[in-house]
Structure formats: C-alpha cells, structure tokens
Design a protein around this motif. Structure first.
Motif, PDB file in Angstrom:
ATOM      1  N   ILE A 305       0.830  -1.213   0.000  1.00 12.23           N
ATOM      2  CA  ILE A 305       0.000   0.000   0.000  1.00 12.23           C
ATOM      3  C   ILE A 305       0.861   1.257   0.000  1.00 12.23           C
ATOM      4  CG2 ILE A 305      -1.636   1.344   1.370  1.00 12.23           C
ATOM      5  CD1 ILE A 305      -2.770  -1.330   2.393  1.00 12.23           C
ATOM      6  N   ASN A 306       1.857   1.282   0.851  1.00 14.25           N
ATOM      7  CA  ASN A 306       2.655   2.497   1.034  1.00 14.25           C
ATOM      8  C   ASN A 306       3.555   2.795  -0.148  1.00 14.25           C
ATOM      9  OD1 ASN A 306       1.514   2.702   3.554  1.00 14.25           O
ATOM     10  ND2 ASN A 306       3.229   1.734   4.606  1.00 14.25           N
ATOM     11  N   ASN A 307       3.962   1.765  -0.898  1.00 13.65           N
ATOM     12  CA  ASN A 307       4.888   1.965  -2.007  1.00 13.65           C
ATOM     13  C   ASN A 307       4.223   1.818  -3.368  1.00 13.65           C
ATOM     14  OD1 ASN A 307       7.840   2.073  -0.744  1.00 13.65           O
ATOM     15  ND2 ASN A 307       6.658   0.571   0.420  1.00 13.65           N
ATOM     16  N   ASP A 308       2.883   1.612  -3.371  1.00 14.07           N
ATOM     17  CA  ASP A 308       2.105   1.546  -4.613  1.00 14.07           C
ATOM     18  C   ASP A 308       2.717   0.554  -5.599  1.00 14.07           C
ATOM     19  OD1 ASP A 308       0.013   2.171  -6.264  1.00 14.07           O
ATOM     20  OD2 ASP A 308       1.015   3.883  -7.187  1.00 14.07           O
ATOM     21  N   VAL A 309       2.989  -0.653  -5.108  1.00 13.17           N
ATOM     22  CA  VAL A 309       3.524  -1.709  -5.957  1.00 13.17           C
ATOM     23  C   VAL A 309       2.598  -2.917  -5.886  1.00 13.17           C
ATOM     24  CG1 VAL A 309       5.926  -0.989  -5.752  1.00 13.17           C
ATOM     25  CG2 VAL A 309       4.976  -2.562  -4.063  1.00 13.17           C
ATOM     26  N   THR A 310       2.593  -3.713  -6.927  1.00 15.96           N
ATOM     27  CA  THR A 310       1.720  -4.881  -6.952  1.00 15.96           C
ATOM     28  C   THR A 310       2.495  -6.181  -7.140  1.00 15.96           C
ATOM     29  OG1 THR A 310       1.391  -4.548  -9.334  1.00 15.96           O
ATOM     30  CG2 THR A 310      -0.261  -3.608  -7.838  1.00 15.96           C
TER      31      THR A 310
END
Length: 512
Positions: A305-310
């Motif tokens: 969530i905090n680093n906007d990675v999937t």
C-alpha cells in the motif's frame, strides 16, 4: 559550518514541548492499537476452540477485521514516520555521542593508571546468553569509569570467539592479574569494594540484581531527556548502544555476511524471522507458525500500500535451528520466498551449536536479521532480544519495525522493572489469593488463566517480564503485596536514570 555541542543540545531542548507531547501521543495510540489487535485475536482464537458453531462467524469477522486493523495501524505508523523524519538526524547524533562516551571510558590514555574491571563469565549457556553476561559487565565498567577486560580465549564452548569481536580497548588490553583481582561489590552491599581499587573482578554465574544503578534497564541521566522525545523505548536504546559497542565485528565477519547475502539472494525489502525450536521448550512455549507469519504478511500488505507496488518478491529471511521447519514454511506459504543461511541452520542443532562453525553461523545470522526491514521473533530468546538491541544503532527507532510474539523485553541482570498505575483496575473475577509468591514457581504458560489484581492510581508494580501477554502484563503490587495480571494500558513505565560519566566532560566533540 560547525555548531557547538550546546547548540545541538538547545535545538533538541526547543523541540521538547511540542515534540514530546505529539510523539508520545502517536506512539501511545499505536501501542494501544496493537494491544486491541492482540486482545481480539486472542479471544477470537479461544472462542473458536470452545464453540465450533461460532467458527464460521469468527472466520468472517477475522476476514474483515484484520485488514481494518492493519489499515488503521498502517496509517498511524505513517503519521509517526512522517513526524519521525526530522528526528532521525537527532537520533543518529545521539547514537554517535553514546558511542563516543563508551569509547572514551574504554580507551583511557594512561593504561597503567586506569582502573579496570575484569569480566569473569563462568556461566554455561548459549551465544546470546553469553554476550549478554558480558554486557552486564560493560554497563558497570562504563558507569564506574573502568576499562573492561575479558579473556574470550577461555570460553572453550565457542572456539574462535576471540576472533569475532573487535577489542574493547585500543589503548589498554593487558589482562594480567584480572582473574586474581578482588570481587566487585556494590556500595549498597554489606562489603562494598573501595572505589579506588585499581583492578576489580565481576564473576557471572547466574543473573541477579547487583544493586548498582549501572545496570541494564537504566539510562544515563544526561541522555534521557534527549532520547525520550524521539524514541519509543529509551531504556532499550541505551542497552543497544552498549551491546553494539561490545559486539563490533572484525572485518572478516563483515565480509562473510556480504558473501552470504550474495549467495542466498538477500535483498530489500526483506522480513527477518528467528524461529528457535530444538531447545526452546526449556525456556518458553512453542509458538504457532501463524504467530510468526501473520506479522510477516501484515508487514508486506502495508509495504504494498505504502509503495504503490503490486508485483514484488515477498522475501523472508529465516534463521532457525530446524531444517524441517523451512520445508513446512515453503509448503504452507507459497506466496513468500524463504531464504536461509544453510550453513547456519545445519550447525544450529544442540549437538553442533558449540563449535567454530556453529559460532560463525549464529554470528552471521544475527547480523543478517539486524539488516532486515522488519524483524519477527521471541524475546524469550536471547537472540531475539540481541537483534532488537543491535537494531538501535541504525538511524531510526526500531520500536515499530520489530514484532515480539511472546515475553516482554528483559535483560538478564537488569534492575527491577517498575510500572506505575495511571488508572484504577478492579478484577472481574475476584482478587488474587496468592500474596507475593515466588514468581519462579508460577506456570507462565498459563498467563491467560492468571488471576488479575486490583491496582489504584499511583500504585507501583514490580514487573515480571516473562508474564507478558501482548495486551497485559503481570507483577507484584508493592502496596498490596499481591501478584497477578493487569492491563498494560492502565500503567506506564518508570524510567530509572543513572549518573554515568558526563558526555560533556569528555574530550571536545563538535557536531557537523
């Protein structure tokens, strides 16, 4: 431009009024949120065990509640981290000053005239226990302005231990006469050691309160007002400074760690997990696998969530003494990539732990766990506590980047830990009937069954760290002499400061 030490001190002092209140409130909210989470998880598990018809309802509740808990804690942690950014410089500077103070006491210019303390560890115990015994000596040596001396070659259980750590002193390594020196006794004892005795000896067989302010779970009175606004656990911060100095690695250890990292694919982000199985039952209860892995999963959820990675590799470094446990983890949690130091694990069983290879394995494991972005372990283990202590040397507060899943933090040989009640508490199931029992005789595995005690605002409680249960602790109420459990949110820590040598009386030291 260089600033004077006074300017640095004044800058921190200016931030106390605002910073202390805001940071303390943020940390308190996070801690209480964790306590709510642990209370709910504990009671939900107990309900599911006893009421099978409620299992589906609880599973659904867990499905919705856990993400909500994580989201709440994550946002509060982000708020704390945002406010913490301005404090990291101050914390790094305080780390540097603490190390300078320790170095100054241990590197006195005139070795012949310097007072010395020889640490004679006779305890037979594991690596983590051993280095904590030496730590007790270093606390005392710093506080009494003595050069600590040791003879690591005498520790035959760990061959090569003398080649692991840097010398404690660069100016005073002569240990002649240390073993024949008189035993050190506190000024509070019936036979105190004269303060002008040139060489004293501290023999450590077991751990007990030596009636000195220069012990674990105290902090230099000069540092405390500076650390308190910017760190969640000032007592552990100071313990970490002492332990990190004691365990400064020689160059070959650092090189070995780098080689292992490359060989096993150690990279960031990574969560470190310490799981001790073979001889754990002698000290504490086994923990369920979920107890270790739930915090790992929660940390990666927040990271995404905090680093906007999937699409990230959810890397987990596991330090364990049980190779079969690695296979179980890989089978039950295929979404994670587990790595381990194979050499360390193969030499971690009780039959080969006390060997040069076993020593190399545990030393490199500790350094790798310290480097992880988040650490999950047990504070009933000396290694778990050691990792937490050594994380204090990094330039940020590790209070919320460490998850402890059993006993509260403690340090063998520590001063008695005290809580002060800030709220009244009346037990729901009646008063404890046991008056001031011997804590060692209590079955700590049945903490959830332990009766509660009454506390009133202002009561002082002597804490039993082994009786920690996440959202509550246990101890003896000094006023009533009753021993039992009580909620942690109704008490606060009593911080003990000690008159260690003054940083400002050491050689001049300027701040960049």
């Amino acid at each position: 431009m260089r600033n004077s030490p006074c300017m640095f001190y004044c800058k921190i002092k200016e931030s106390l009024k605002h910073g202390l209140k805001v940071r303390s409130l943020i940390r308190s909210v996070i801690v209480k949120s964790f306590q709510i989470q642990q209370l709910l998880n504990h009671d939900m598990n107990k309900l599911a065990e006893k009421n099978k018809d409620l299992v589906q309802r609880l599973v659904n509740w867990d499905r919705l509640l856990v993400p909500l808990e994580n989201s709440l804690i994550n946002e509060m942690t982000l708020l704390n981290n945002k406010d913490e950014e301005g404090d990291r410089y101050k914390l790094r500077e305080l780390n540097r000053r603490a190390q300078h103070l320790i170095q100054h006491t241990q590197n006195q210019k005139n070795c012949r005239r310097a007072k010395k303390l020889f640490c004679n560890v006779e305890a037979k115990c594991g690596f983590g226990c051993l280095v904590h015994h030496y730590g007790v000596c270093l606390f005392l040596a710093i506080g009494t302005n003595r050069v600590m001396q040791w003879d690591l070659k005498a520790i035959t259980d760990y061959p090569g231990l003398d080649e692991v750590f840097m010398p404690l002193s660069e100016t005073c390594n002569n240990i002649t006469g240390g073993k024949e020196a008189p035993e050190w006794y506190s000024e509070k004892s019936s036979n105190p050691t004269p303060v002008d005795t040139e060489v004293v000896k501290v023999t450590l067989i077991d751990s007990h309160d030596r009636q000195t302010p220069f012990a674990p779970m105290t902090i230099p009175e000069e540092f405390y007002p500076l650390v308190k606004p910017i760190h969640g656990d000032p007592l552990v911060w100071w313990a970490g400074q002492v332990q990190s100095y004691l365990m400064r690695p020689k160059a070959w250890v650092t090189r070995e760690v780098q080689i292992i990292k490359q060989d096993i694919g150690f990279k960031h982000p990574v969560v470190g997990v310490h799981i001790r199985r073979t001889d754990k039952s002698n000290e504490a209860n086994f923990q369920r696998m979920e107890a270790y892995m739930d915090p790992v999963a929660n940390w990666y959820d927040k990271y995404v969530i905090n680093n906007d990675v999937t699409n990230i590799t959810k890397l987990v470094y596991v330090a364990t003494d049980d190779l079969e446990y690695m296979d179980m983890l890989r089978n039950l949690y295929p979404e994670f990539t587990f790595i381990t130091n194979q050499q360390s694990t193969s030499h971690a069983d009780t039959s080969s732990r006390l060997s040069s290879d076993g020593l190399k394995g545990i030393v490199t494991d500790v350094h790798l766990l310290v480097e992880c972005d988040h650490f999950v372990g047990t504070f009933s283990s000396n290694i778990g506590r050691l990792v937490y202590e050594m994380k204090q040397q990094y330039g940020s507060d590790p209070t919320f980047t460490t998850t402890n899943i059993d006993h509260a933090y403690r340090y063998w040989g520590q001063a008695i830990q005290l809580h002060k009640a800030v709220m009244d508490h009346k037990p729901s199931l009646g008063f404890c009937k046991r008056a001031a029992p011997d804590m060692r005789q209590i079955d700590l595995s049945k903490m959830e069954l332990m009766c509660e005690i009454e506390i009133k605002v202002g009561d002082i409680i002597e804490v039993s760290p082994e009786s920690y249960h996440g959202y509550r602790s246990a101890g003896k109420n000094v006023r009533t002499q009753m021993f039992g459990a009580y909620p942690l949110f109704k008490v606060k820590d009593i911080i003990k400061t000690a008159p260690y040598p003054s940083f400002y009386r050491t050689k001049s030291f300027e701040v960049e």
